[in-house]
Enzyme design. Structure first.
Site: not given
Ligand code: BG6
Length: 496
Positions: A46, A153, A182-183, A187, A221, A240, A245, A345
């Protein structure tokens, strides 16, 4: 591999993901000559950018976040010419005719042959809406071209909503057109799990309940929830990080060898792992789960806010920022081997790793040396940072008698000279451009992982007395979590 000419359309193009991850990743692909010969990006959202102002903003992102920085201004400008922008309200069906027109125009100029990837990096409330409106314009139809859709996600917020979203998508798209991202799977070190397990002969004979005592999967984290309170307070660590993951990591550790390294074989094996997860019953929900929430703290002279003081978080929130689970995979290979999964976290450090703990030697021939205690043989697969693999074994300390010491055999990716570790998004975007869904999530796995966590979500929702432990920001989470793993001469590994 020659990749077909195509256009990548990013919905939510004014957002953080586009700026920090997607465009820098595309730039890195460009630097490596990996993009198709004719390739354009159309950013859609937008915010009233023009092509030029969008390019300026993306340049900033590339300079800050790309892995392979531009050599000079010319290179950056040349790249940015492939970026375009269209401001529309993506929640309004009538705006989509503008999208069709703009795509026709770029498609004609660039000879991209109608091949489109639609990337949804928007609020999840639009995941069911945008694909419908695209379909209403016929943009889902593959007529001598491809039409793919990538969805970020969270894919659903529980089992029911995930099933609903899948069925909405399936009304207009074939499963092969849907790429659920799913990133973690992008990796390098996560993909290396497959190579470590299946390209070596030495691990497979040991990779089972006879030799493995337990497995730890940790994603710690140090950051808090940053500015994502609005999202996170409705999500929590289980949704999350665990449902997606960490479940994916678990599947890669536990799956049977696939027939081959193709999407169908790998997906089938992963699905069998999810299907074999022992469902969490009433007792397990108390006994095998610990959740926590970070409290304010003063650590090393710094003040850290507590979770409930964060922006957009309810003052009486019971959302978990930490979760530890003990779970079992009820199949031949893993019967009764505990898997411990932890994420949180505001822990002391950022580290993701998998630790395979092997059973100790059957008999202690070296009295006084605690070889049967927690210092077992460990294979540590370090996902990030300091990516690598480490094997902990025992050695004799030189000198008289037999004094035994743990030593590490280490491999660090950083030791490989001139090897560039691509960002996860780089790999995943490229795979989708090539039509390879191996590292994306299929609907079966998605629903199976939601099915596994659903009893816990329900339990927390319906039982206000379900424990939620506070832990000081900067600590390793609730002390209570140690009880999950204690009692069998073991404790969690606390990497520094
Ligand atoms: C994301 C979560 O999918 O992955 C975040 O929503 C998290 O909360 C992140 O911080 C962690 O990804 P990475 O690649 O930094 O381990």
């Amino acid at each position: 591999n020659k990749i077909a000419n195509q256009i990548l359309i990013i919905f939510g193009a004014s957002g953080d993901l586009t700026y920090r991850k997607l465009i820098p990743a595309i730039f890195d692909l460009y630097k490596q000559n990996s993009l198709p010969e004719k390739f354009s990006v159309l950013g859609v959202s937008r915010t009233p950018f023009t092509d030029d102002s969008f390019r300026e903003k993306m340049k900033e992102g590339i300079l800050k976040f790309s892995g392979l920085k531009p050599e000079n201004e010319d290179e950056l400008n040349k790249f940015c010419n492939i970026l375009h922008y269209l401001p529309i309200n993506t929640a309004e069906s009538k705006d989509y005719s503008q999208l069709t027109l703009r795509l026709d125009e770029i498609d004609k100029n660039e000879n991209t042959q109608g091949n489109y990837i639609f990337y949804l990096s928007t609020p999840p409330s639009l995941y069911g809406v945008i694909p419908k409106y695209l379909a209403a314009e016929g943009l889902n139809i593959e007529n001598n071209c491809f039409r793919r859709i990538i969805i970020e996600k969270p894919f659903g917020t529980d089992l029911k909503s995930a099933i609903e979203l899948n069925s909405i998508l399936k009304e207009d798209y074939k499963e092969e057109q849907i790429y659920r991202i799913d990133h973690y799977l992008g990796k390098e070190t996560v993909q290396n799990l497959l190579v470590t397990r299946f390209a070596n002969g030495i691990y497979e004979p040991l990779w089972n309940r006879n030799y493995i005592h337990h497995v730890e999967i940790t994603a710690a984290e140090s950051i808090g929830i940053e500015n994502r309170g609005g999202y996170y307070d409705h999500s929590g660590a289980l949704r999350d990080m665990v449902q997606n993951h960490l479940m994916q990591l678990l599947a890669l550790v536990a799956m049977e060898p696939p027939m081959s390294i193709d999407a169908t074989s790998i997906r089938n094996e992963k699905l069998k792992v999810f299907q074999a997860l022992r469902p969490m019953k009433d007792d397990d929900l108390f006994k095998n789960v610990v959740r926590g929430q970070y409290l304010p703290s003063n650590t090393n002279g710094n003040y850290y806010k507590g979770y409930r003081e964060e922006k957009d978080v309810a003052k009486d929130s019971r959302t978990e920022t930490y979760v530890a689970l003990k779970l079992f995979i009820d199949n031949w290979r893993w019967a009764d081997v505990p898997f411990y999964i932890r994420t949180g976290k505001r822990l002391p450090t950022r580290v993701s790793e998998i630790v395979i703990h092997f059973r100790p030697a059957p008999q202690n021939l070296f009295p006084g040396q605690e070889i049967h205690k927690n210092n077992d043989n460990q294979l540590i697969l370090r996902i990030q940072p300091d990516e690598g693999v480490s094997f902990q074994t025992k050695m004799k300390i030189p000198g008289s008698g037999y004094r035994v010491k743990n030593v590490n055999m280490d491999f660090h990716y950083s030791q490989l000279h001139n090897v560039y570790l691509p960002d996860a998004y780089e790999r995943l975007l490229l795979d989708c451009m090539m039509g390879d869904p191996t590292l994306y999530i299929d609907s079966g796995a998605l629903e199976a992982t939601w099915k596994f966590v659903q009893p816990l979500l329900d339990f927390w929702k319906n039982n206000t007395e379900a424990p939620l432990y506070g832990y000081p920001a900067g600590s390793w989470g609730p002390e209570n979590a140690d009880r999950l793993i204690e009692g069998e001469n073991k404790s969690f590994r606390y990497p520094c």
